[in-house]
Design an enzyme around this catalytic site. Structure first.
Site, PDB file in Angstrom:
ATOM      1  N   CYS A 146      -3.354   4.594   9.668  1.00 53.94           N
ATOM      2  CA  CYS A 146      -2.321   3.937  10.074  1.00 53.94           C
ATOM      3  C   CYS A 146      -1.644   4.844  11.154  1.00 53.94           C
ATOM      4  O   CYS A 146      -0.482   4.927  11.491  1.00 53.94           O
ATOM      5  CB  CYS A 146      -1.336   3.824   9.017  1.00 53.94           C
ATOM      6  SG  CYS A 146      -1.907   2.862   7.774  1.00 53.94           S
TER       7      CYS A 146
ATOM      8  N   CYS B 113       7.960   3.577   5.692  1.00 52.50           N
ATOM      9  CA  CYS B 113       6.972   3.530   4.862  1.00 52.50           C
ATOM     10  C   CYS B 113       7.600   3.013   3.360  1.00 52.50           C
ATOM     11  O   CYS B 113       7.055   2.742   2.084  1.00 52.50           O
ATOM     12  CB  CYS B 113       6.176   4.754   4.562  1.00 52.50           C
ATOM     13  SG  CYS B 113       7.063   6.162   4.595  1.00 52.50           S
TER      14      CYS B 113
ATOM     15  N   CYS C 115       0.884  -1.223  -0.224  1.00 54.47           N
ATOM     16  CA  CYS C 115       0.057   0.150   0.117  1.00 54.47           C
ATOM     17  C   CYS C 115       0.865   1.187   0.094  1.00 54.47           C
ATOM     18  O   CYS C 115       0.652   2.352  -0.675  1.00 54.47           O
ATOM     19  CB  CYS C 115      -0.885  -0.231   1.308  1.00 54.47           C
ATOM     20  SG  CYS C 115      -2.175   1.124   1.319  1.00 54.47           S
TER      21      CYS C 115
HETATM   22 FE1  SF4 Z   1      -1.539   2.832   2.856  1.00 58.35          FE
HETATM   23 FE2  SF4 Z   1      -1.345   3.033   5.452  1.00 58.35          FE
HETATM   24 FE3  SF4 Z   1       1.144   3.163   3.963  1.00 58.35          FE
HETATM   25 FE4  SF4 Z   1      -0.924   5.290   3.941  1.00 58.35          FE
HETATM   26  S1  SF4 Z   1       0.562   4.823   5.362  1.00 58.35           S
HETATM   27  S2  SF4 Z   1      -0.007   4.442   2.234  1.00 58.35           S
HETATM   28  S3  SF4 Z   1      -2.772   3.914   4.194  1.00 58.35           S
HETATM   29  S4  SF4 Z   1      -0.251   1.490   4.383  1.00 58.35           S
END
Ligand code: SF4
Length: 233
Positions: free
Chosen positions: A204, A229, A118
């Site tokens: 998140c 991330c 994601c």
């Molecule tokens: Fe996806 Fe959560 Fe990453 Fe945002 S922080 S891109 S919603 S997994």
């Protein structure tokens, strides 16, 4: 870039304070350097510094499509306060449609791999598109922020993206950030006043309890060593 050149750049900038390093980067790279802002407290300090010493330096942010409303309010307030142009990047619509159709809207809680997928689609791909063609990018990362950032340098070679990464606030403490924000009336996310020290996408991010780690509210279902991330691996 080889190690010798990196040492040379670090030595050349060692005596500069954070504003001086921002100015140096602008003089050195012009429009080939850009600030990547997530609108966090540190990034807001960085944007304030840019407005003072290098107002032409490009600034961009990524709208993942899942940002809290408070972050959108902050972006608006920041634009109005500084009069800077902040470029807003979005993930490719086709990618998001496929991702959500295949996996559902909140599949990222199933596993670290799903969560990384994601983040890859919503954050990393738009970032990579913007970094292509740049010589350097600048962030508000600090060493103290996370276990994964403890070795951070003010100037690094970003091997994965093939360009320099400049972190003018690398050695700042959290107190310094907030002293700067208060002293200079820098706009900040109202969620910080409600127990959110670190803010990302709404699903998140949650508030932390007193004494908890500043990153404890990000992807709280994962172990600390996984909490990146993909923007700053
Ligand atoms: Fe996806 Fe959560 Fe990453 Fe945002 S922080 S891109 S919603 S997994």
């Amino acid at each position: 870039m080889n190690e010798a050149k990196l040492h040379e750049l670090r030595a050349e900038t060692a005596q500069l304070d954070s504003a001086g390093l921002v100015e140096w980067a602008w003089q050195q790279f012009g429009a080939k350097v850009a600030v990547a802002s997530s609108l966090g407290a540190e990034d807001q300090v960085l944007v304030d510094l840019v407005s003072r010493v290098a107002p032409g330096l490009p600034v961009f942010t990524i709208d993942t499509g899942r940002l809290p409303e408070e972050t959108c309010d902050l972006l608006q307030a920041t634009l109005e306060r500084y009069g800077l142009r902040i470029e807003v990047l979005f993930p490719a619509a086709d990618d998001v449609e496929l991702l959500v159709s295949e996996h559902g809207p909140n599949f990222f809680r199933r596993s670290v791999d799903d969560r990384r997928l994601c983040c890859q689609v919503r954050k990393v791909r738009p970032l990579r598109r913007r970094l292509a063609g740049l010589s350097a990018w600048m962030t508000g990362l600090r060493r103290e922020q996370a276990q994964t950032r403890s070795q951070l340098e003010r100037i690094e070679w970003d091997e994965g993206n093939g360009l320099l990464k400049i972190n003018p606030l690398a050695d700042w403490s959290q107190e310094q950030v907030w002293d700067y924000i208060r002293a200079n009336k820098v706009p900040y996310n109202s969620l910080h006043d409600r127990g959110y020290p670190s803010i990302g996408c709404a699903p998140c991010t949650r508030a932390v309890a007193a004494g908890e780690d500043v990153r404890a509210g990000r992807w709280w279902w994962e172990n600390p060593e996984h909490k990146e991330c993909g923007l700053h691996r």
